[in-house]
Design a protein around this motif. Structure first.
Motif, PDB file in Angstrom:
ATOM      1  N   PRO A 278       0.972  -0.977   0.161  1.00 62.81           N
ATOM      2  CA  PRO A 278       0.042  -0.037  -0.203  1.00 62.81           C
ATOM      3  C   PRO A 278       0.750   1.729  -0.006  1.00 62.81           C
ATOM      4  CG  PRO A 278       0.370  -1.239   2.363  1.00 62.81           C
ATOM      5  CD  PRO A 278       1.102  -2.114   1.295  1.00 62.81           C
ATOM      6  N   PRO A 279       0.284   2.097  -0.342  1.00 67.13           N
ATOM      7  CA  PRO A 279       1.092   3.794  -0.407  1.00 67.13           C
ATOM      8  C   PRO A 279       1.218   4.039   1.068  1.00 67.13           C
ATOM      9  CG  PRO A 279      -1.587   3.675  -1.810  1.00 67.13           C
ATOM     10  CD  PRO A 279      -1.200   2.412  -1.393  1.00 67.13           C
ATOM     11  N   PRO A 280       2.189   5.187   1.302  1.00 68.48           N
ATOM     12  CA  PRO A 280       2.788   5.347   0.606  1.00 68.48           C
ATOM     13  C   PRO A 280       5.093   4.220   1.071  1.00 68.48           C
ATOM     14  CG  PRO A 280       3.504   6.737   3.037  1.00 68.48           C
ATOM     15  CD  PRO A 280       1.511   5.752   2.224  1.00 68.48           C
ATOM     16  N   THR A 281       4.690   3.560   0.147  1.00 66.23           N
ATOM     17  CA  THR A 281       5.937   2.487   0.681  1.00 66.23           C
ATOM     18  C   THR A 281       7.435   2.661  -0.948  1.00 66.23           C
ATOM     19  OG1 THR A 281       6.185   0.356   0.657  1.00 66.23           O
ATOM     20  CG2 THR A 281       4.801   1.006  -0.779  1.00 66.23           C
ATOM     21  N   MET A 282       8.645   1.788  -0.461  1.00 71.71           N
ATOM     22  CA  MET A 282       9.290   2.360  -1.104  1.00 71.71           C
ATOM     23  C   MET A 282       9.565   1.021  -2.092  1.00 71.71           C
ATOM     24  SD  MET A 282      13.649   3.394   0.369  1.00 71.71           S
ATOM     25  CE  MET A 282      14.398   1.803   0.432  1.00 71.71           C
ATOM     26  N   LEU A 283       9.481   1.720  -2.910  1.00 72.10           N
ATOM     27  CA  LEU A 283       9.533  -0.058  -3.877  1.00 72.10           C
ATOM     28  C   LEU A 283      10.827  -0.083  -4.706  1.00 72.10           C
ATOM     29  CD1 LEU A 283       6.913   0.857  -6.584  1.00 72.10           C
ATOM     30  CD2 LEU A 283       6.713  -0.571  -4.638  1.00 72.10           C
ATOM     31  N   HIS A 284      11.972   0.559  -4.560  1.00 73.31           N
ATOM     32  CA  HIS A 284      13.404   0.097  -4.959  1.00 73.31           C
ATOM     33  C   HIS A 284      14.174   1.074  -4.211  1.00 73.31           C
ATOM     34  CE1 HIS A 284      16.629  -0.567  -7.553  1.00 73.31           C
ATOM     35  NE2 HIS A 284      16.761   1.049  -8.017  1.00 73.31           N
ATOM     36  N   GLU A 285      15.090   0.670  -4.087  1.00 73.19           N
ATOM     37  CA  GLU A 285      16.372   1.390  -2.869  1.00 73.19           C
ATOM     38  C   GLU A 285      18.005   1.643  -4.580  1.00 73.19           C
ATOM     39  OE1 GLU A 285      18.124   2.788   0.835  1.00 73.19           O
ATOM     40  OE2 GLU A 285      17.477   0.553   0.832  1.00 73.19           O
ATOM     41  N   ASP A 286      18.080   3.163  -3.966  1.00 72.64           N
ATOM     42  CA  ASP A 286      19.475   2.678  -5.212  1.00 72.64           C
ATOM     43  C   ASP A 286      20.707   2.341  -4.735  1.00 72.64           C
ATOM     44  OD1 ASP A 286      20.579   3.930  -7.251  1.00 72.64           O
ATOM     45  OD2 ASP A 286      20.924   5.377  -7.800  1.00 72.64           O
ATOM     46  N   LEU A 287      21.384   1.859  -5.528  1.00 73.28           N
ATOM     47  CA  LEU A 287      22.883   1.166  -4.642  1.00 73.28           C
ATOM     48  C   LEU A 287      23.684   2.372  -3.358  1.00 73.28           C
ATOM     49  CD1 LEU A 287      24.471  -0.264  -7.850  1.00 73.28           C
ATOM     50  CD2 LEU A 287      23.824  -1.490  -5.926  1.00 73.28           C
ATOM     51  N   ASN A 288      24.236   1.480  -3.026  1.00 77.27           N
ATOM     52  CA  ASN A 288      24.436   2.249  -1.610  1.00 77.27           C
ATOM     53  C   ASN A 288      25.924   3.140  -2.884  1.00 77.27           C
ATOM     54  OD1 ASN A 288      26.994   0.522  -1.917  1.00 77.27           O
ATOM     55  ND2 ASN A 288      26.496  -0.056   0.205  1.00 77.27           N
ATOM     56  N   LEU A 289      27.266   3.896  -1.508  1.00 74.68           N
ATOM     57  CA  LEU A 289      27.671   5.261  -2.026  1.00 74.68           C
ATOM     58  C   LEU A 289      29.161   4.666  -2.361  1.00 74.68           C
ATOM     59  CD1 LEU A 289      28.912   7.707  -2.645  1.00 74.68           C
ATOM     60  CD2 LEU A 289      30.023   7.245  -0.064  1.00 74.68           C
ATOM     61  N   MET A 290      29.163   3.222  -2.084  1.00 77.89           N
ATOM     62  CA  MET A 290      30.450   2.561  -2.471  1.00 77.89           C
ATOM     63  C   MET A 290      30.499   1.680  -3.615  1.00 77.89           C
ATOM     64  SD  MET A 290      32.382   0.753   1.028  1.00 77.89           S
ATOM     65  CE  MET A 290      31.423  -0.664   1.541  1.00 77.89           C
ATOM     66  N   HIS A 291      28.957   1.182  -3.742  1.00 74.50           N
ATOM     67  CA  HIS A 291      28.282   0.624  -5.491  1.00 74.50           C
ATOM     68  C   HIS A 291      28.290   1.595  -6.371  1.00 74.50           C
ATOM     69  CE1 HIS A 291      27.636  -3.077  -2.692  1.00 74.50           C
ATOM     70  NE2 HIS A 291      28.815  -3.151  -2.704  1.00 74.50           N
ATOM     71  N   ARG A 292      27.837   2.811  -5.788  1.00 78.66           N
ATOM     72  CA  ARG A 292      27.447   3.905  -6.788  1.00 78.66           C
ATOM     73  C   ARG A 292      28.933   4.770  -7.584  1.00 78.66           C
ATOM     74  NH1 ARG A 292      24.170   6.653  -3.387  1.00 78.66           N
ATOM     75  NH2 ARG A 292      25.782   7.814  -3.423  1.00 78.66           N
ATOM     76  N   VAL A 293      29.472   4.038  -6.064  1.00 85.82           N
ATOM     77  CA  VAL A 293      31.395   4.373  -7.171  1.00 85.82           C
ATOM     78  C   VAL A 293      31.807   3.632  -8.231  1.00 85.82           C
ATOM     79  CG1 VAL A 293      33.428   4.309  -6.275  1.00 85.82           C
ATOM     80  CG2 VAL A 293      31.882   5.500  -4.936  1.00 85.82           C
ATOM     81  N   LEU A 294      31.898   2.566  -8.107  1.00 86.18           N
ATOM     82  CA  LEU A 294      31.762   1.714  -9.339  1.00 86.18           C
ATOM     83  C   LEU A 294      30.428   1.743 -11.127  1.00 86.18           C
ATOM     84  CD1 LEU A 294      32.629  -1.874  -7.024  1.00 86.18           C
ATOM     85  CD2 LEU A 294      34.216  -0.138  -8.239  1.00 86.18           C
ATOM     86  N   ARG A 295      29.849   2.365 -10.269  1.00 87.00           N
ATOM     87  CA  ARG A 295      29.593   2.331 -11.446  1.00 87.00           C
ATOM     88  C   ARG A 295      28.913   3.728 -12.139  1.00 87.00           C
ATOM     89  NH1 ARG A 295      22.775   2.800  -9.915  1.00 87.00           N
ATOM     90  NH2 ARG A 295      23.537   5.011  -9.034  1.00 87.00           N
ATOM     91  N   ASP A 296      29.562   4.181 -11.740  1.00 80.99           N
ATOM     92  CA  ASP A 296      28.974   5.842 -11.817  1.00 80.99           C
ATOM     93  C   ASP A 296      30.708   6.528 -11.843  1.00 80.99           C
ATOM     94  OD1 ASP A 296      26.140   5.570 -12.039  1.00 80.99           O
ATOM     95  OD2 ASP A 296      26.040   6.687  -9.890  1.00 80.99           O
ATOM     96  N   LEU A 297      31.750   6.548 -11.162  1.00 73.42           N
ATOM     97  CA  LEU A 297      32.620   7.110 -11.059  1.00 73.42           C
ATOM     98  C   LEU A 297      33.422   6.414 -11.823  1.00 73.42           C
ATOM     99  CD1 LEU A 297      32.558   8.351  -7.310  1.00 73.42           C
ATOM    100  CD2 LEU A 297      31.713   9.412  -9.608  1.00 73.42           C
ATOM    101  N   VAL A 298      34.064   4.972 -12.005  1.00 76.29           N
ATOM    102  CA  VAL A 298      34.930   4.927 -12.719  1.00 76.29           C
ATOM    103  C   VAL A 298      34.874   4.165 -14.118  1.00 76.29           C
ATOM    104  CG1 VAL A 298      36.018   2.266 -12.660  1.00 76.29           C
ATOM    105  CG2 VAL A 298      34.929   3.385  -9.888  1.00 76.29           C
ATOM    106  N   GLY A 299      36.108   5.099 -14.401  1.00 76.83           N
ATOM    107  CA  GLY A 299      36.076   4.733 -16.147  1.00 76.83           C
ATOM    108  C   GLY A 299      37.817   4.326 -16.391  1.00 76.83           C
ATOM    109  N   SER A 300      37.695   4.517 -17.507  1.00 75.05           N
ATOM    110  CA  SER A 300      39.107   4.257 -18.291  1.00 75.05           C
ATOM    111  C   SER A 300      39.855   4.855 -17.621  1.00 75.05           C
ATOM    112  CB  SER A 300      38.787   4.060 -19.992  1.00 75.05           C
ATOM    113  OG  SER A 300      38.597   5.504 -20.307  1.00 75.05           O
ATOM    114  N   GLN A 301      40.470   6.037 -17.064  1.00 71.55           N
ATOM    115  CA  GLN A 301      41.011   7.168 -16.397  1.00 71.55           C
ATOM    116  C   GLN A 301      41.714   7.053 -15.142  1.00 71.55           C
ATOM    117  OE1 GLN A 301      38.197   7.983 -17.015  1.00 71.55           O
ATOM    118  NE2 GLN A 301      37.658   9.215 -15.467  1.00 71.55           N
ATOM    119  N   THR A 302      40.498   6.175 -14.742  1.00 72.25           N
ATOM    120  CA  THR A 302      40.384   4.993 -12.959  1.00 72.25           C
ATOM    121  C   THR A 302      41.911   4.330 -12.502  1.00 72.25           C
ATOM    122  OG1 THR A 302      38.138   5.867 -12.389  1.00 72.25           O
ATOM    123  CG2 THR A 302      39.691   4.376 -11.010  1.00 72.25           C
TER     124      THR A 302
END
Length: 517
Positions: free
Chosen positions: A232-256
């Motif tokens: 029932p609303p209101p409820t959280m359906l999906h939580e984004d990754l924590n900071l450490m996992h977001r680092v791998l997903r969003d910050l890491v690139g070929s220059q890392t």
């Protein structure tokens, strides 16, 4: 440009620093009790519709209702809820993704740009929404009904059929990548596949990697849809990754070059996550076991402290003054003690060039967003203006956050915007001063003395006490006993009552109390 990522982990807080060429460029913080909300998906409940603002407030379970503008609604909400029969539907059902096309996937109807919000949603309706911006200051979270789920290589748009490609990927490769994803995303039974956006690190991805990411994102979306039908609303359906996992997903690139973390346990968890979703980055993840704190390697804590200051000193002797307000951020450039160039024009030019680099870095380091006004030192030569503006835009191009920069205005100001999704570093680490309530100034002790004298006169005309007792800060009481003693004695004679003083060190300079005895 080489990049190193340092992670300082503690049970209560995770801190991440992005270091380029030995200098800290970005700092990210996540506290266990204050995790950010951006990217989270909720089943919310419409608490109020505002036709005059063409917006609505949605209850998603936070202290303050979140904000949803009509432009962030999905067009298929109109088809479900604009008709009168929609008001008989069950409020617990989500108002998005409810028109299945062939194969059970959502079918997006043509948008109706003129349909007002009051004809699209109604109070009490359940609505699946995603957080675009965290609550900042007194403002609630900003929402959208256009859900997007980020993966390692792709961003999934379940309510759309568009396939886009990051502009950072060379234009010659975009169409081929678009065709590959379109073929891989096509459902076996036909129907709408949903939309995808290829991220920058998908440039060299294989078909197998893309297929795995597509399957993961669709599975995540299926879990969200199933949870929306059960909760029932209101409820959280999906939580984004924590900071450490977001680092791998969003910050890491070929220059890392490396990712160093000072926790052995979290190092193992990061490598396990990377092995499953980002195998190319596993060897970059290193456990830091040195005796010195990891942030001491590049004096990061000192940079964080300096990032809370208004003044930023430049190596040449000039300096910046950065003021952050709710509406905008201003940056003022000053030559300070820099007199090393051959003439005055060159001094100004070199200061502005250095300032352009420092300002771009400070915007990233402090995570300043919204409107930014930069007041460079006035330059007479047009080529100097163009060179400074070109350098400023070049430095801003390294920022992962979207920026837009204009030219010099008639007043010599540069106006720019930087997308704001989370609170700035200062908002995360500090709070308004208790003494001045965030104004940055307090009334002088003399001003407070005269306020007290006027208040005593006002009370004397309304009441007839035996004595007036003034309780105030030590600074105010000291001034009354010294320079303002004659005025205090004169008022006492005028009202015919004694006036006594009492210092209270717990009071701020602007606080006082007048007790009638």
């Amino acid at each position: 440009m080489s990049q190193e990522i340092l992670i300082n982990w503690a049970p209560q807080e995770t801190r991440v620093a992005v270091v380029e060429q030995g200098a800290v460029q970005e700092v990210h913080l996540e506290r266990t009790l204050e995790r950010g909300l951006v990217g989270n998906v909720y089943l919310g409940k419409v608490s109020r519709v505002l036709p005059g603002m063409q917006s609505a407030f949605i209850d998603i379970g936070l202290d303050r209702a979140a904000f949803l503008h009509v432009a962030d609604l999905m067009p298929n909400i109109t088809a479900k809820h604009a008709a009168p029969r929609a008001r008989e539907s069950t409020p617990a059902q989500p108002a998005v993704d409810t028109l299945p096309a062939q194969g059970g996937n959502p079918r997006v109807l043509p948008p109706d740009p003129v349909l007002p919000i009051e004809r699209q949603i109604f109070e009490g309706q359940a609505l699946m929404v995603q957080v675009l911006k965290d609550p900042i200051g007194s403002k609630g979270a900003r929402l959208t009904a256009q859900i997007s789920i980020a993966g390692r290589l792709l961003v999934f748009l379940p309510q759309d059929n568009h396939i886009g490609v990051s502009q950072k990927i060379p234009a010659a490769q975009r169409e081929a990548l678009r065709q590959r994803v379109a073929a891989l995303a096509a459902p076996p039974g036909g129907g709408a596949p949903g939309g995808f956006i290829l991220r920058t690190n998908a440039e060299d991805a294989s078909n197998e990697e893309l297929s795995d990411d597509i399957a993961y994102l669709r599975k995540t979306w299926q879990r969200i849809r199933e949870a929306a039908t059960r909760q029932p609303p209101p409820t959280m359906l999906h939580e984004d990754l924590n900071l450490m996992h977001r680092v791998l997903r969003d910050l890491v690139g070929s220059q890392t070059q490396s990712i160093r973390i000072d926790s052995r346990e979290q190092h193992g968890l990061m490598r396990a996550f990377a092995a499953e979703f980002m195998p190319d980055t596993v060897e970059k993840i290193q456990h830091y076991a040195g005796e010195r704190p990891i942030f001491d390697l590049f004096n990061i804590d000192e940079d964080i402290v300096r990032a809370l200051s208004r003044r930023v000193d430049l190596k040449s002797g000039g300096y910046l003054v950065i003021d952050q307000t709710e509406a905008l951020t201003t940056v003022d450039v000053n030559t300070g003690g820099f007199v090393g160039a051959r003439n005055f024009d060159d001094t100004i030019f070199r200061t502005n060039l250095e300032a352009a680099q420092a300002i771009a870095r400070q915007l990233r380091l402090r995570n300043l967003g919204g409107i930014v006004i930069v007041d460079f030192i006035d330059m007479l030569r047009e080529d100097h203006c163009e060179a400074v503006l070109s350098e400023f835009r070049k430095q801003l191009a390294r920022d992962r956050v979207k920026t837009m920069t204009g030219g010099f205005s008639q007043l010599g100001l540069v106006e720019m915007t930087r997308k704001r999704t989370r609170e700035s570093l200062a908002q995360l680490l500090s709070e308004p001063c208790a003494a001045c309530s965030g104004r940055g100034v307090v009334k002088t002790a003399r001003s407070l003395c005269y306020d007290i004298l006027r208040e005593i006169l006002r009370e004397a005309r309304a009441f007839n006490p035996r004595e007036f007792r003034v309780i105030a800060s030590p600074q105010v009481v000291e001034l009354f006993l010294d320079e303002e003693s004659q005025h205090l004695a004169g008022l006492s004679d005028f009202v015919g009552k004694p006036i006594s003083l009492q210092a209270d060190s717990a009071m701020t300079q602007e606080q006082y109390d007048i007790v009638l005895i």
